[in-house]
Design a protein around this motif. Structure first.
Motif, PDB file in Angstrom:
ATOM      1  N   UNK A   5       1.250   9.377  -5.857  1.00 52.48           N
ATOM      2  CA  UNK A   5       1.831  10.718  -5.696  1.00 52.48           C
ATOM      3  C   UNK A   5       2.692  11.080  -6.897  1.00 52.48           C
ATOM      4  N   UNK A   6       3.608  10.167  -7.267  1.00 53.90           N
ATOM      5  CA  UNK A   6       4.551  10.472  -8.346  1.00 53.90           C
ATOM      6  C   UNK A   6       3.882  10.487  -9.713  1.00 53.90           C
ATOM      7  N   UNK A   7       2.783   9.751  -9.870  1.00 53.93           N
ATOM      8  CA  UNK A   7       2.041   9.793 -11.127  1.00 53.93           C
ATOM      9  C   UNK A   7       1.365  11.150 -11.313  1.00 53.93           C
ATOM     10  N   UNK A   8       0.818  11.703 -10.235  1.00 54.91           N
ATOM     11  CA  UNK A   8      -0.004  12.907 -10.312  1.00 54.91           C
ATOM     12  C   UNK A   8       0.797  14.193 -10.183  1.00 54.91           C
TER      13      UNK A   8
ATOM     14  N   UNK B 141       0.828  -1.204   0.000  1.00 54.76           N
ATOM     15  CA  UNK B 141       0.000   0.000   0.000  1.00 54.76           C
ATOM     16  C   UNK B 141       0.865   1.259   0.000  1.00 54.76           C
ATOM     17  N   UNK B 142       1.979   1.232   0.727  1.00 54.40           N
ATOM     18  CA  UNK B 142       2.895   2.378   0.708  1.00 54.40           C
ATOM     19  C   UNK B 142       3.457   2.604  -0.693  1.00 54.40           C
ATOM     20  N   UNK B 143       3.815   1.513  -1.373  1.00 63.31           N
ATOM     21  CA  UNK B 143       4.302   1.645  -2.748  1.00 63.31           C
ATOM     22  C   UNK B 143       3.218   2.233  -3.635  1.00 63.31           C
ATOM     23  N   UNK B 144       1.977   1.741  -3.476  1.00 63.48           N
ATOM     24  CA  UNK B 144       0.867   2.268  -4.264  1.00 63.48           C
ATOM     25  C   UNK B 144       0.655   3.753  -3.994  1.00 63.48           C
ATOM     26  N   UNK B 145       0.771   4.172  -2.736  1.00 62.07           N
ATOM     27  CA  UNK B 145       0.576   5.574  -2.382  1.00 62.07           C
ATOM     28  C   UNK B 145       1.660   6.452  -3.020  1.00 62.07           C
TER      29      UNK B 145
ATOM     30  N   UNK C  97      -5.285   7.681  -2.924  1.00 65.46           N
ATOM     31  CA  UNK C  97      -4.984   8.425  -1.707  1.00 65.46           C
ATOM     32  C   UNK C  97      -3.678   9.197  -1.859  1.00 65.46           C
ATOM     33  N   UNK C  98      -2.690   8.571  -2.494  1.00 66.79           N
ATOM     34  CA  UNK C  98      -1.432   9.266  -2.753  1.00 66.79           C
ATOM     35  C   UNK C  98      -1.618  10.476  -3.651  1.00 66.79           C
ATOM     36  N   UNK C  99      -2.505  10.344  -4.649  1.00 65.70           N
ATOM     37  CA  UNK C  99      -2.786  11.475  -5.535  1.00 65.70           C
ATOM     38  C   UNK C  99      -3.467  12.616  -4.787  1.00 65.70           C
ATOM     39  N   UNK C 100      -4.416  12.273  -3.897  1.00 69.14           N
ATOM     40  CA  UNK C 100      -5.114  13.305  -3.127  1.00 69.14           C
ATOM     41  C   UNK C 100      -4.152  13.990  -2.157  1.00 69.14           C
TER      42      UNK C 100
END
Length: 458
Positions: free
Chosen positions: A38-41, A30-34, A159-162
């Motif tokens: 973040x890095x995608x957005x 989940x941390x990797x996904x977050x 969630x990472x994007x938000x």
């Protein structure tokens, strides 16, 4: 004293309580996904600042966004099969290092061309990590809650994007646009030691490669305890490891229709999703919605998606994937269609419908990752998930492009959103056909004594 009956590793994991070791695996994924989210957005947050600093129109960043999406597609296509050959753990660590390193280098970009190249390379790591954290989570999650755990893990991405949006809004004015890339690059690299220590390889994949039992039992001890792990036997793959392109195995046996239908679902889902993500604020602004409120629509779309993913996952664990996803895609099309009819409605009602669209579209997208992971055997699971995501990424490119072409023609908003609803309904048709095919295989398996039907994680 009677001995405890022996079971295979998959059954033992399914029967065991969901303990600390498995929670740690899901948490790390989940941390990797977050960080992936973040890095995608992040490039979208800094584009207006860079455009002003470099004296360019914001529209000139379109190729930069496209390069990032292309990298995501290529990363999924390349690193999914790579993980089936070299191991999930190695590829997860390698792709995390790739997207961390190239994100960290991005502040030194001094032109659009350089930025495009860096976003392409970053995208390779971002896209390559996704199918493997899905596969690894699936292989350590007990069957009773597998869809829920995969979806919960994958919620880290939106969630990472938000969170990235909130952080960027505070960091860019005070620390400069470069600070967002420094943070987005440093965190994945700082996570690598934890992945090295605590992220295990897939037991199922190692067993398929005839890894010694002692090594496999050592991986099971944190989950089952030493006494129970000693009672486990390990299923070995009857086939020798494939030396050729593992993607060709997605079409072996009776898998051709399954693979093509799954690809159709991913493509259509991501097409409508990225149409909404890219064009919804601009179209609502065109309809007279104030800019600040139009921007809120994207946040509500993502928050609705997180809620939808968690609800759909619980329903899938109880009812199976096909009925839930079929209803989700039908509702997604209706909600998208309705947005076009509600642009002049009261703002709360309009935002409620946007939230419903996100609930269905994004929630279904996260949920089909769990379905994809269940349709392929261990030896080709990352390949199957990776190529489904990769083909879907083609839809994420087509959606905004086709949307821009339609907007350019001046078509009415009602008609535009009606067209945008069609991919969701086509995804529903593909899910219905996939369900029908699965039922036929289940009916045939007892007679043929064949492999487990699609939908059973092997």
């Amino acid at each position: 004293m009677p001995s405890t009956p022996t079971v295979d590793a998959a059954t033992a994991i399914d029967q065991a309580p969901f303990g600390r070791a498995q929670k740690r695996i899901v948490f790390l994924c989940a941390l990797i996904a977050m960080l992936d989210g973040f890095d995608t957005q992040v490039v979208a947050f800094v584009a207006p600042v860079l455009a002003a600093q470099w004296g360019l129109p914001v529209s000139s960043f379109g190729p930069v966004f496209g390069a990032g999406l292309a990298g995501l597609m290529l990363g999924a296509l390349v690193f999914g099969p790579a993980a089936d050959r070299f191991g999930r753990r190695r590829v997860i660590m390698a792709t995390t290092a790739i997207f961390g390193a190239f994100t960290l280098l991005t502040p030194w970009a001094d032109s659009l061309t350089t930025l495009m190249i860096l976003r392409l390379l970053t995208g390779l790591g971002l896209g390559g990590a996704m199918p493997n954290i899905i596969a690894l989570t699936a292989e350590y999650a007990p069957a009773r809650s597998r869809a829920t755990l995969i979806s919960l893990m994958f919620c880290g991405f939106p969630l990472g994007a938000v969170l990235g949006g909130f952080l960027a809004a505070r960091m860019i004015p005070s620390l400069g646009w470069e600070s967002t890339f420094w943070l987005g690059g440093a965190l994945p690299l700082l996570l690598l030691p934890a992945l090295f220590v605590w992220l295990p390889e897939s037991i199922r994949l190692l067993a398929a490669r005839r890894t010694p039992d002692a090594t496999l039992r050592a991986l099971l001890i944190p989950i089952l305890g030493a006494e129970r792990a000693a009672q486990v036997h390990f299923k070995r793959s009857e086939a020798q490891p494939q030396k050729g392109m593992s993607v060709l195995q997605l079409f072996g046996g009776q898998r051709t229709a399954q693979t093509l239908l799954l690809w159709a679902v991913f493509f259509m889902n991501l097409l409508v999703l990225y149409f909404l993500v890219n064009w919804l604020p601009a179209l609502l602004r065109q309809a007279g919605v104030p800019l600040d409120k139009a921007i809120v629509s994207t946040a509500l779309l993502n928050l609705g998606g997180i809620a939808g993913a968690l609800m759909f996952a619980r329903l899938i664990d109880r009812l199976g994937p096909y009925r839930v996803l079929l209803a989700a895609y039908v509702a997604a099309g209706l909600a998208t269609f309705a947005i076009g009819r509600m642009t002049q409605a009261e703002f709360p009602a309009l935002m409620a419908m946007v939230c419903v669209a996100g609930f269905c579209v994004i929630g279904a997208q996260i949920s089909i990752n769990a379905l994809a992971s269940s349709l392929y055997a261990t030896e080709i699971r990352s390949t199957g998930v990776g190529w489904a995501l990769g083909v879907g990424r083609a839809g994420s490119i087509v959606g905004p492009v086709v949307g821009g072409m339609l907007v350019g023609t001046g078509v009415a908003l009602e008609s535009l959103f009606a067209v945008a609803a069609l991919p969701a309904w086509l995804a529903a048709v593909a899910i219905a056909l996939l369900a029908r095919r699965t039922m036929r295989r289940r009916e045939a398996v007892p007679e043929a004594g064949a492999r487990p039907a699609a939908g059973a994680l092997e």
